[in-house]
Design an enzyme around this catalytic site. Structure first.
Site, PDB file in Angstrom:
ATOM      1  N   LYS A  12     -78.892  15.148  34.202  1.00  0.00           N
ATOM      2  CA  LYS A  12     -78.282  15.958  35.267  1.00  0.00           C
ATOM      3  C   LYS A  12     -77.048  15.286  35.853  1.00  0.00           C
ATOM      4  O   LYS A  12     -76.033  15.940  36.127  1.00  0.00           O
ATOM      5  CB  LYS A  12     -79.321  16.245  36.342  1.00  0.00           C
ATOM      6  CG  LYS A  12     -80.463  17.115  35.834  1.00  0.00           C
ATOM      7  CD  LYS A  12     -81.392  17.554  36.932  1.00  0.00           C
ATOM      8  CE  LYS A  12     -82.707  18.078  36.371  1.00  0.00           C
ATOM      9  NZ  LYS A  12     -82.581  19.156  35.384  1.00  0.00           N
ATOM     10  N   ASP A  57     -76.673  22.334  36.630  1.00  0.00           N
ATOM     11  CA  ASP A  57     -75.727  21.209  36.696  1.00  0.00           C
ATOM     12  C   ASP A  57     -74.282  21.715  36.691  1.00  0.00           C
ATOM     13  O   ASP A  57     -73.419  21.137  37.367  1.00  0.00           O
ATOM     14  CB  ASP A  57     -75.940  20.272  35.499  1.00  0.00           C
ATOM     15  CG  ASP A  57     -77.361  19.761  35.435  1.00  0.00           C
ATOM     16  OD1 ASP A  57     -78.004  19.646  36.491  1.00  0.00           O
ATOM     17  OD2 ASP A  57     -77.840  19.508  34.310  1.00  0.00           O
TER      18      ASP A  57
HETATM   19  O1  RIB Z   1     -80.371  20.108  33.793  1.00  0.00           O
HETATM   20  C1  RIB Z   1     -80.387  19.927  32.410  1.00  0.00           C
HETATM   21  C2  RIB Z   1     -80.627  18.491  32.092  1.00  0.00           C
HETATM   22  O2  RIB Z   1     -81.898  18.133  32.577  1.00  0.00           O
HETATM   23  C3  RIB Z   1     -80.646  18.155  30.633  1.00  0.00           C
HETATM   24  O3  RIB Z   1     -79.375  17.803  30.132  1.00  0.00           O
HETATM   25  C4  RIB Z   1     -81.666  17.048  30.546  1.00  0.00           C
HETATM   26  O4  RIB Z   1     -81.149  15.820  30.156  1.00  0.00           O
HETATM   27  C5  RIB Z   1     -82.314  16.969  31.918  1.00  0.00           C
HETATM   28  O5  RIB Z   1     -81.824  15.926  32.651  1.00  0.00           O
END
Ligand code: RIB
Length: 319
Positions: free
Chosen positions: A40, A267
């Site tokens: 994230k 994200d």
């Molecule tokens: O939010 C998605 C992310 O959550 C992925 O890339 C994974 O690595 C987890 O951290």
């Protein structure tokens, strides 16, 4: 240029495409498996940098082969990786299954992310203190995110994904606290607060936990923003607003797109929100851009491969 420091996780994502998610105890056969850069913290840093931000990441990778898989997206986006440590042992790994509806399940094995503790943040105190916006999430140890929020002199964007028990003074620094519906439910349940079916009521309950402002993300339904002094175009006789006084919750709709893979959409939203806050948008205006960045990201597989650059055309709201 304004600066953004993300203190957070770096993972290698092992992504299996499955027709449908397995039930507990069930085995399903995947159609394919890919290894992608994720985490994230890393994802949020990549989005903010691709959109034009001056971004540094405080994090850690391991000494295994997955470290090489975790970094290319960050490097290509121009994120400053001088505060990313290499520690002995495994890199963080996320085991992700994405089904035909684009929905995912994610299990994260933190690995090197466990090294992003209070000492690690202290080593980069000047970097964190000098940032206009500091972004933290729940995939590093709580002492690390706590130290980052307390060291920040700029604005703190606290994304409790996943929900972790941060101290009340850190929650009080959040401007905004960003959570999705499930995270909000967990956060409120853990605080013995009522959980309503109404997103507006949930946003108000989140506000009662003490953050300076709140963004509740709702996937295809957009987001709810609660910001001091923003009345959201409230009708006469609505809640009074002004400096330091909460206004009305503002619903920010999102464009409709066909979801191929929702991994990293949250994200994408957070990275874009951080970037737009850093360039001076109000929280509501920043969220109006961030929902479109999130919508862009679900139309392509993977997390980092699906994020837009400043040159990409974002999906628009239909009238
Ligand atoms: O939010 C998605 C992310 O959550 C992925 O890339 C994974 O690595 C987890 O951290």
């Amino acid at each position: 240029m304004t600066s953004i420091v993300v203190v957070g996780s770096v993972n290698a994502d092992l992504v299996a495409r499955v027709p449908a998610q397995p039930e507990p105890g069930e085995t399903v056969l995947a159609d394919s498996m890919t290894v992608l850069a994720g985490g994230k913290g890393a994802n949020q840093a990549v989005v903010a940098a691709r959109l034009g931000g001056d971004v540094a990441l405080v994090g850690a990778i391991g000494s295994d082969a997955f470290a090489a898989a975790a970094l290319p997206g960050l490097r290509a986006a121009g994120v400053d990786l001088s505060a990313v440590a290499t520690v002995p042992g495994p890199t963080g790994v996320a085991l992700i299954s994405v089904d035909d509806d684009g929905e995912n399940t994610i299990v994260v094995v933190p690995g090197a992310n466990a090294a992003v503790d209070a000492d690690a943040v202290e080593r980069h105190r000047d970097l964190v203190a000098g940032a206009d916006v500091v972004v933290v999430q729940g995939e590093i140890p709580v002492p690390g995110s706590t130290a980052a929020a307390r060291a920040a002199r700029g604005r703190v964007l606290l994304n409790l994904a996943p929900v972790v028990p941060v101290p009340a003074d850190v929650l009080a620094l959040a401007d905004p606290l960003v959570v999705n519906g499930g995270e909000a439910e967990r956060l409120l349940a853990e605080a013995d607060r009522p959980v309503s079916d109404s997103p507006l009521a949930v946003a108000l309950e989140l506000q009662a936990l003490g953050p300076r402002s709140v963004v509740l993300t709702l996937g295809a339904a957009g987001a709810v923003v609660l910001e001091p002094g923003h009345d959201g175009g409230a009708p006469a006789g609505g809640t009074t607003s002004g400096p330091g006084v909460l206004g009305q919750p503002v619903v920010v709709p999102t464009p409709h797109v066909e979801a191929v893979d929702t991994t990293g959409a949250g994200d994408a939203f957070v990275g874009a929100l951080a970037y737009r806050i850093a360039v001076g948008d109000s929280l509501v205006d920043a969220a109006r851009v961030a929902v479109r960045v999130g919508a862009f990201s679900v139309a392509t597989p993977g997390a980092q491969p699906s994020f837009p650059t400043a040159q990409d055309e974002l999906p628009a709201l239909r009238a």
